[in-house]
Design a protein around this motif. Sequence first.
Motif, mmCIF file in Angstrom:
data_model
loop_
_atom_site.group_PDB
_atom_site.id
_atom_site.type_symbol
_atom_site.label_atom_id
_atom_site.label_comp_id
_atom_site.label_asym_id
_atom_site.label_seq_id
_atom_site.Cartn_x
_atom_site.Cartn_y
_atom_site.Cartn_z
ATOM 1 N N ALA A 222 0.829 -1.213 0.000
ATOM 2 C CA ALA A 222 0.000 0.000 0.000
ATOM 3 C C ALA A 222 0.860 1.258 0.000
ATOM 4 C CB ALA A 222 -0.936 -0.011 1.206
ATOM 5 N N THR A 226 1.114 4.167 -2.969
ATOM 6 C CA THR A 226 0.869 5.592 -2.736
ATOM 7 C C THR A 226 2.055 6.439 -3.181
ATOM 8 O OG1 THR A 226 -0.573 5.099 -0.860
ATOM 9 C CG2 THR A 226 0.355 7.310 -0.968
ATOM 10 N N GLU A 229 2.456 6.284 -7.058
ATOM 11 C CA GLU A 229 1.378 7.008 -7.739
ATOM 12 C C GLU A 229 1.648 8.508 -7.726
ATOM 13 O OE1 GLU A 229 -3.444 6.445 -8.100
ATOM 14 O OE2 GLU A 229 -2.472 6.059 -6.169
ATOM 15 N N ALA A 230 2.126 9.016 -6.588
ATOM 16 C CA ALA A 230 2.439 10.443 -6.495
ATOM 17 C C ALA A 230 3.615 10.799 -7.403
ATOM 18 C CB ALA A 230 2.762 10.807 -5.046
ATOM 19 N N ALA A 256 0.353 1.014 -8.932
ATOM 20 C CA ALA A 256 0.227 2.451 -9.202
ATOM 21 C C ALA A 256 0.211 2.706 -10.702
ATOM 22 C CB ALA A 256 1.379 3.203 -8.541
#
Length: 332
Positions: A222, A226, A229-230, A256
């Motif tokens: 997870a 995150t 993805e950013a 992602a």
Amino acid sequence: MTRPTSRDVARAAGVSQATVSLVLGDKWTGRVSERTADLVRAAAQDLGYRPNLAARSLRTGSTRTALLVVPALTNEFFARVYTGAARVSAAHDFGVVLYPSPDGTGPARDPFPSARAALDGVIASSMAADALEGIKGADLPLVMIDSDPAAEGAAAHVNLAIADGTRTAAHHLLGLGHRRFLHLASAIDSWTFEVRARTLAATLAAHGGTTLRRTTAPLTVAAGLTAAEAALADPADRPTAIVCDDDILAAGACKAARRLGLRVPDDLSVTGFDDLSLATAVEPELTTVRLPAEQVGEDGMNALLAVLDGRTWTGPELPVELVVRGSTAPAP
């Protein structure tokens, strides 16, 4: 069924109980012939004899027990390290007690009223170094796994060729034409991850014409998702390759990419580290650096046994291997 005794072993081998004690206590060299020692060991194996370790501990002051300090057994790599250590310890009538940190990498409560009274030595991962605070002062022999060989306090070090693995992964991606890189790094403050970051930056800088960004995340899928993805959000500043410190982070990076409509490896190549079972559970399967985890555990236990025997451990760095699978391809 009655448990066989040392007297039974002595009778079967045709020797005295004192000779059995010398041989099975590894004190026979120079006092018993090698042929006699072989006879005693064969008789003990045939009878299924195991020494009474509690009684022997009272006589010798040795518990024949080692402590293995790891971040958490939920990480498959450290479960494999334990398997290797347990295999060697069993062959030497040693026990291995696991000491995982309940929070993954932070301090854990001392499991013993007196570590010195309960243990002969400690094998510890650099990723769980904080957990050693609970047993400091016990003055126990310490073997460090995957840690700074220049650091003081350890009687021996067992290290992997981490820098070689990082360089190999980087050169693999460079050979595929990649020039824009993202390092998805572990947020754990540990020597092994510092080496990966340092080596990757130096390798890409030496090649020239490359860019490297770095973002960190805790070692969970997870968190990797995150962070990746950013880092991938801006199409104008998007890398073509992500080098991950761990297969777990790499799995997050692949998720992602899919969420952003990117195809692995057509639009984005991803590499991992460790070669966990997860590496072949994702699709496409991960290109990753395979680490010989069980060998790490075996060498850790062998190093501790050498130290306890008054010998110097001089094992070389364990070689690693890049396993190329479907998550890497030529740069778009």
